[in-house]
Motif scaffolding. Structure first.
Motif, PDB file in Angstrom:
ATOM      1  N   ASN A  37       7.775 -10.334  -2.655  1.00  0.00           N
ATOM      2  CA  ASN A  37       6.660 -10.678  -3.555  1.00  0.00           C
ATOM      3  C   ASN A  37       5.188 -10.654  -3.250  1.00  0.00           C
ATOM      4  O   ASN A  37       4.479 -10.379  -3.988  1.00  0.00           O
ATOM      5  CB  ASN A  37       7.170 -12.132  -4.287  1.00  0.00           C
ATOM      6  CG  ASN A  37       8.444 -12.159  -4.931  1.00  0.00           C
ATOM      7  OD1 ASN A  37       8.771 -10.956  -5.556  1.00  0.00           O
ATOM      8  ND2 ASN A  37       9.099 -13.021  -4.966  1.00  0.00           N
ATOM      9  N   TYR A  38       4.974 -11.120  -1.856  1.00  0.00           N
ATOM     10  CA  TYR A  38       3.535 -11.019  -1.398  1.00  0.00           C
ATOM     11  C   TYR A  38       3.013  -9.753  -1.248  1.00  0.00           C
ATOM     12  O   TYR A  38       1.989  -9.650  -1.954  1.00  0.00           O
ATOM     13  CB  TYR A  38       3.660 -11.813   0.101  1.00  0.00           C
ATOM     14  CG  TYR A  38       2.323 -11.745   0.471  1.00  0.00           C
ATOM     15  CD1 TYR A  38       1.208 -12.430   0.134  1.00  0.00           C
ATOM     16  CD2 TYR A  38       2.083 -10.864   1.606  1.00  0.00           C
ATOM     17  CE1 TYR A  38       0.099 -12.706   0.905  1.00  0.00           C
ATOM     18  CE2 TYR A  38       0.909 -10.611   2.273  1.00  0.00           C
ATOM     19  CZ  TYR A  38      -0.181 -11.722   1.895  1.00  0.00           C
ATOM     20  OH  TYR A  38      -1.334 -11.485   2.566  1.00  0.00           O
ATOM     21  N   GLU A  39       4.206  -8.747  -0.793  1.00  0.00           N
ATOM     22  CA  GLU A  39       3.822  -7.225  -0.871  1.00  0.00           C
ATOM     23  C   GLU A  39       3.359  -6.801  -2.178  1.00  0.00           C
ATOM     24  O   GLU A  39       2.350  -5.869  -2.111  1.00  0.00           O
ATOM     25  CB  GLU A  39       4.595  -6.743  -0.127  1.00  0.00           C
ATOM     26  CG  GLU A  39       4.431  -5.144   0.329  1.00  0.00           C
ATOM     27  CD  GLU A  39       5.568  -4.403   0.939  1.00  0.00           C
ATOM     28  OE1 GLU A  39       5.351  -3.169   1.512  1.00  0.00           O
ATOM     29  OE2 GLU A  39       6.438  -5.303   1.318  1.00  0.00           O
ATOM     30  N   LYS A  40       3.950  -7.218  -3.113  1.00  0.00           N
ATOM     31  CA  LYS A  40       3.870  -6.606  -4.398  1.00  0.00           C
ATOM     32  C   LYS A  40       2.487  -7.066  -4.825  1.00  0.00           C
ATOM     33  O   LYS A  40       1.811  -6.602  -5.589  1.00  0.00           O
ATOM     34  CB  LYS A  40       5.012  -6.858  -5.297  1.00  0.00           C
ATOM     35  CG  LYS A  40       6.401  -6.217  -5.267  1.00  0.00           C
ATOM     36  CD  LYS A  40       7.365  -6.607  -6.007  1.00  0.00           C
ATOM     37  CE  LYS A  40       8.623  -5.870  -5.841  1.00  0.00           C
ATOM     38  NZ  LYS A  40       9.980  -6.426  -6.745  1.00  0.00           N
ATOM     39  N   VAL A  45      -3.138  -6.695  -6.315  1.00  0.00           N
ATOM     40  CA  VAL A  45      -4.721  -6.864  -5.999  1.00  0.00           C
ATOM     41  C   VAL A  45      -5.543  -5.566  -5.478  1.00  0.00           C
ATOM     42  O   VAL A  45      -6.582  -5.409  -6.036  1.00  0.00           O
ATOM     43  CB  VAL A  45      -4.840  -8.076  -5.280  1.00  0.00           C
ATOM     44  CG1 VAL A  45      -6.099  -8.463  -4.790  1.00  0.00           C
ATOM     45  CG2 VAL A  45      -4.170  -9.465  -5.731  1.00  0.00           C
ATOM     46  N   THR A  46      -4.792  -5.013  -4.813  1.00  0.00           N
ATOM     47  CA  THR A  46      -5.587  -3.633  -4.165  1.00  0.00           C
ATOM     48  C   THR A  46      -6.020  -2.784  -5.460  1.00  0.00           C
ATOM     49  O   THR A  46      -6.878  -2.172  -5.508  1.00  0.00           O
ATOM     50  CB  THR A  46      -4.765  -3.229  -3.090  1.00  0.00           C
ATOM     51  OG1 THR A  46      -4.494  -4.048  -2.037  1.00  0.00           O
ATOM     52  CG2 THR A  46      -5.380  -1.725  -2.589  1.00  0.00           C
ATOM     53  N   TYR A  47      -4.688  -2.487  -6.113  1.00  0.00           N
ATOM     54  CA  TYR A  47      -4.939  -1.775  -7.271  1.00  0.00           C
ATOM     55  C   TYR A  47      -6.202  -2.077  -8.018  1.00  0.00           C
ATOM     56  O   TYR A  47      -6.804  -1.291  -8.608  1.00  0.00           O
ATOM     57  CB  TYR A  47      -3.573  -1.559  -7.891  1.00  0.00           C
ATOM     58  CG  TYR A  47      -3.692  -0.590  -9.056  1.00  0.00           C
ATOM     59  CD1 TYR A  47      -3.564   0.779  -8.836  1.00  0.00           C
ATOM     60  CD2 TYR A  47      -3.434  -1.316 -10.561  1.00  0.00           C
ATOM     61  CE1 TYR A  47      -3.753   1.625  -9.999  1.00  0.00           C
ATOM     62  CE2 TYR A  47      -3.660  -0.248 -11.588  1.00  0.00           C
ATOM     63  CZ  TYR A  47      -3.743   1.081 -11.335  1.00  0.00           C
ATOM     64  OH  TYR A  47      -3.992   1.874 -12.592  1.00  0.00           O
ATOM     65  N   ALA A  48      -5.998  -3.450  -8.639  1.00  0.00           N
ATOM     66  CA  ALA A  48      -6.930  -3.986  -9.558  1.00  0.00           C
ATOM     67  C   ALA A  48      -8.482  -3.904  -8.890  1.00  0.00           C
ATOM     68  O   ALA A  48      -9.457  -3.744  -9.589  1.00  0.00           O
ATOM     69  CB  ALA A  48      -6.748  -5.442  -9.639  1.00  0.00           C
ATOM     70  N   GLY A 101       5.382   0.792   5.702  1.00  0.00           N
ATOM     71  CA  GLY A 101       4.931   1.640   4.931  1.00  0.00           C
ATOM     72  C   GLY A 101       3.951   1.378   3.671  1.00  0.00           C
ATOM     73  O   GLY A 101       2.723   1.731   4.220  1.00  0.00           O
ATOM     74  N   SER A 102       4.210   0.787   2.817  1.00  0.00           N
ATOM     75  CA  SER A 102       3.552   0.746   1.575  1.00  0.00           C
ATOM     76  C   SER A 102       2.269  -0.057   2.006  1.00  0.00           C
ATOM     77  O   SER A 102       1.100  -0.003   1.224  1.00  0.00           O
ATOM     78  CB  SER A 102       4.129   0.156   0.572  1.00  0.00           C
ATOM     79  OG  SER A 102       4.669  -1.142   0.813  1.00  0.00           O
TER      80      SER A 102
END
Length: 106
Positions: A37-40, A45-48, A101-102
């Motif tokens: 959940n933290y990774e998502k 946040v990175t995308y925003a 990875g992500s």
């Protein structure tokens, strides 16, 4: 120590390990789920943040074209430049974990 006493100790030890594992496994699963959940959330946040600063650059471009908003455009460009520098610094940092990875910096 007799064989029956040894067997009893073995059984008690197994029961202790079994109890520990039964208590540990749900916590471990919960920990892994929270990590996912933290990774998502971090990806969101990175995308925003990327969208925000892309919009900031666009507003800076539009403001720079206007006579009355040129100063505002310059400030927006400066903000975008600071963000770009921070991103570059993050990309230069070594990855804090063995990457899955992500979410690796690079």
């Amino acid at each position: 120590m007799s064989l029956s006493r040894s067997e009893e100790m073995h059984r008690l030890t197994e029961n202790v390990y079994k109890t520990i594992m039964e208590q540990f496994n749900p916590s471990l699963r919960n920990f892994i789920a929270m990590g996912k959940n933290y990774e998502k959330a971090l990806a969101g946040v990175t995308y925003a943040a990327k969208g925000y600063f892309d919009a900031l650059v666009k507003m800076g471009e539009l403001a720079s074209e206007s006579q009355g908003s040129k100063e505002l455009g310059d400030v927006l460009f400066q903000m975008a430049e600071v963000h770009r520098q921070i991103q570059n610094q993050l990309e230069e940092m070594p990855c804090p974990t063995s990457c899955s990875g992500s979410m690796c910096w690079s």
